[in-house]
Write a protein that holds these residues in place. Sequence first.
Motif, PDB file in Angstrom:
ATOM      1  N   SER A  50       1.356  -0.937  -0.056  1.00 45.25           N
ATOM      2  CA  SER A  50      -0.071  -0.290   0.166  1.00 45.25           C
ATOM      3  C   SER A  50       0.996   0.943   0.203  1.00 45.25           C
ATOM      4  CB  SER A  50      -1.055  -0.675   1.748  1.00 45.25           C
ATOM      5  OG  SER A  50      -1.760   1.325   1.190  1.00 45.25           O
ATOM      6  N   LEU A  51       2.118   1.420   0.957  1.00 44.53           N
ATOM      7  CA  LEU A  51       2.530   2.468   0.667  1.00 44.53           C
ATOM      8  C   LEU A  51       3.446   2.547  -0.170  1.00 44.53           C
ATOM      9  CD1 LEU A  51       3.909   5.052   2.772  1.00 44.53           C
ATOM     10  CD2 LEU A  51       5.631   3.114   3.611  1.00 44.53           C
ATOM     11  N   ALA A  52       4.199   1.809  -0.854  1.00 48.42           N
ATOM     12  CA  ALA A  52       4.904   1.828  -2.387  1.00 48.42           C
ATOM     13  C   ALA A  52       3.757   1.978  -3.370  1.00 48.42           C
ATOM     14  CB  ALA A  52       5.361   0.062  -2.163  1.00 48.42           C
ATOM     15  N   ALA A  53       2.295   1.431  -3.286  1.00 49.77           N
ATOM     16  CA  ALA A  53       1.362   2.287  -4.522  1.00 49.77           C
ATOM     17  C   ALA A  53       1.373   3.644  -4.586  1.00 49.77           C
ATOM     18  CB  ALA A  53       0.288   1.433  -4.091  1.00 49.77           C
ATOM     19  N   VAL A  54       1.500   3.968  -2.652  1.00 45.57           N
ATOM     20  CA  VAL A  54       1.683   5.636  -3.215  1.00 45.57           C
ATOM     21  C   VAL A  54       2.411   6.381  -3.135  1.00 45.57           C
ATOM     22  CG1 VAL A  54       0.800   7.438  -0.859  1.00 45.57           C
ATOM     23  CG2 VAL A  54      -1.047   5.294  -1.162  1.00 45.57           C
ATOM     24  N   LEU A  55       3.590   5.729  -2.571  1.00 43.46           N
ATOM     25  CA  LEU A  55       4.763   7.021  -2.658  1.00 43.46           C
ATOM     26  C   LEU A  55       5.125   6.791  -4.823  1.00 43.46           C
ATOM     27  CD1 LEU A  55       7.309   5.073   0.176  1.00 43.46           C
ATOM     28  CD2 LEU A  55       6.023   7.393  -0.261  1.00 43.46           C
ATOM     29  N   ALA A  56       4.658   5.432  -5.051  1.00 46.36           N
ATOM     30  CA  ALA A  56       4.733   5.629  -7.110  1.00 46.36           C
ATOM     31  C   ALA A  56       4.007   6.402  -7.524  1.00 46.36           C
ATOM     32  CB  ALA A  56       4.636   4.003  -7.511  1.00 46.36           C
ATOM     33  N   ALA A  57       2.430   6.839  -6.951  1.00 46.85           N
ATOM     34  CA  ALA A  57       1.944   7.614  -7.538  1.00 46.85           C
ATOM     35  C   ALA A  57       1.847   8.563  -7.558  1.00 46.85           C
ATOM     36  CB  ALA A  57       0.477   7.325  -6.610  1.00 46.85           C
ATOM     37  N   LEU A  58       2.189   9.188  -6.268  1.00 44.65           N
ATOM     38  CA  LEU A  58       2.672  10.250  -5.844  1.00 44.65           C
ATOM     39  C   LEU A  58       4.499  11.013  -6.655  1.00 44.65           C
ATOM     40  CD1 LEU A  58       2.852  10.133  -1.719  1.00 44.65           C
ATOM     41  CD2 LEU A  58       1.206  11.656  -3.833  1.00 44.65           C
ATOM     42  N   ARG A  59       5.095  10.177  -7.171  1.00 46.81           N
ATOM     43  CA  ARG A  59       6.355  10.392  -7.903  1.00 46.81           C
ATOM     44  C   ARG A  59       6.418  10.521  -9.096  1.00 46.81           C
ATOM     45  NH1 ARG A  59       9.898  11.419 -10.780  1.00 46.81           N
ATOM     46  NH2 ARG A  59      12.235  11.355 -10.939  1.00 46.81           N
ATOM     47  N   PHE A  60       5.142   9.324  -9.865  1.00 45.60           N
ATOM     48  CA  PHE A  60       5.089   8.661 -11.083  1.00 45.60           C
ATOM     49  C   PHE A  60       3.853   9.414 -11.779  1.00 45.60           C
ATOM     50  CE2 PHE A  60       8.264   5.578  -9.883  1.00 45.60           C
ATOM     51  CZ  PHE A  60       9.243   6.199 -10.166  1.00 45.60           C
ATOM     52  N   ARG A  61       2.783   9.403 -10.900  1.00 43.85           N
ATOM     53  CA  ARG A  61       1.998   9.756 -11.036  1.00 43.85           C
ATOM     54  C   ARG A  61       1.648  11.944 -11.727  1.00 43.85           C
ATOM     55  NH1 ARG A  61      -1.769   8.761 -15.719  1.00 43.85           N
ATOM     56  NH2 ARG A  61      -3.846   9.932 -15.419  1.00 43.85           N
ATOM     57  N   LEU A  62       0.816  12.218  -9.550  1.00 42.37           N
ATOM     58  CA  LEU A  62       0.929  13.012  -9.684  1.00 42.37           C
ATOM     59  C   LEU A  62       1.598  14.152  -9.916  1.00 42.37           C
ATOM     60  CD1 LEU A  62      -1.555  15.005  -8.183  1.00 42.37           C
ATOM     61  CD2 LEU A  62      -0.507  14.036  -6.130  1.00 42.37           C
TER      62      LEU A  62
END
Length: 418
Positions: free
Chosen positions: A396-408
């Motif tokens: 869950s934490l990895a998915a949020v960090l990836a979304a912040l870094r590569f999407r948002l």
Amino acid sequence: MTGMSNGGSAAAMTPQTLWRHRFTSFAREALGYWRDVGRSGFALVATALLIGGAYEYGALLKRLPSTFPYIWIAVLLLAPALALGGVRTLVRPADRVFLLPLEGRLGVYFRQAFLYSWIVQAAKTAAALTALWPLYAKFGGGGAPHPFPWMLGTALALKGLQLWADWQESRLVNGRWRSLLRVLRFAATAAFVPIWLEASWLAACLAVAAASILLAFLLYNSRMFSLGWDMLLAREAAQQRRLYRWFRWFTDVPQLPEPVRKRGWLAALSRRLAVKREHTHLFLYEKTLLRTELFGMYARFTIVGLLLVVFISEAWLKAAFLIGLPLLGLVQLSALAEAHRYTFWLELYPVPRRWQSSAVLTLVAPLAIAQTALLSAAYALTASPGPLVAAAPLLSLAAVLAALRFRLRPALRRKFEA
């Protein structure tokens, strides 16, 4: 919602054309807002809730004893679905002046309004009956529940009768008498539900017939307007406000002023920022986040997520919610970037626009991570021992960090720095 451009054009239309124009305008506006609701991630949350709720509902049915008093749940669910709700007429304040001379010719208009209202509320009634059906099929009817098509047809017919009664009550001159009849009608509906579910169809029909005759007698002996304009206008305004308030959970609604709440205990956090040029946008967006509805949406979503993670018993479903909900929460928080899209004076700030994207990311990232941490803690405390207990929070934490870094972050840069 836009209405007629003027009263004269409304009066020149036929009742059918007037209803078509009003309904088209209403549907076009509502559809635009529903698109915003869909983009907010609500559809995914609702789907997840439906799947999780259905699974837990089935598991709960297996654990309930044969003496479970389901009838109280049936009354709480079906009585409001059957008795509440009125005819949506889409009338406008100017109609009191421009349509009053045509009152005798508006029967077609209000029949169309009645049909539209019945279709919408019939769908809600059918949904309530469908939700109750597994419980009724197991415990109801003394071991021999009535067939679903018969029950659904009866419910929809009764809903039509309730709408007719509500329409007649809207014509009453005496407001107190109108309120009393509604209370009595709701009480009669609540008393009817057990008869409908547990007794024979003949007993249910006799109960409805007796209540209908009594209601018709009370209405016949009451002073009534030919059309209750004041009541119809007040009800239409109230229904539209409720709809706008619902949409405001997900997007800006210009027809309603955006509520700004002081929230001094939270807004004081912005005082920690040094008075520096580079903190201009950070200060603005922090105040915006803490004082507007977005913070309330974030808090409500977190509470709902905690309840789901805590009370869902199936291990894989609990882990799926833990991983998926923070991502949906991040989509919700990203709406902060749109908060000042119509604030033209931000273009006049003598500060680089890249600081605007940095300010939004600086606020959204900690909140998303904090939400993930709360859900992970709830998951760890309630999950059964196993490999998922350690893996799911990390995923869950990895998915949020990836979304912040590569999407948002790239999206914000494209928005504010292009």
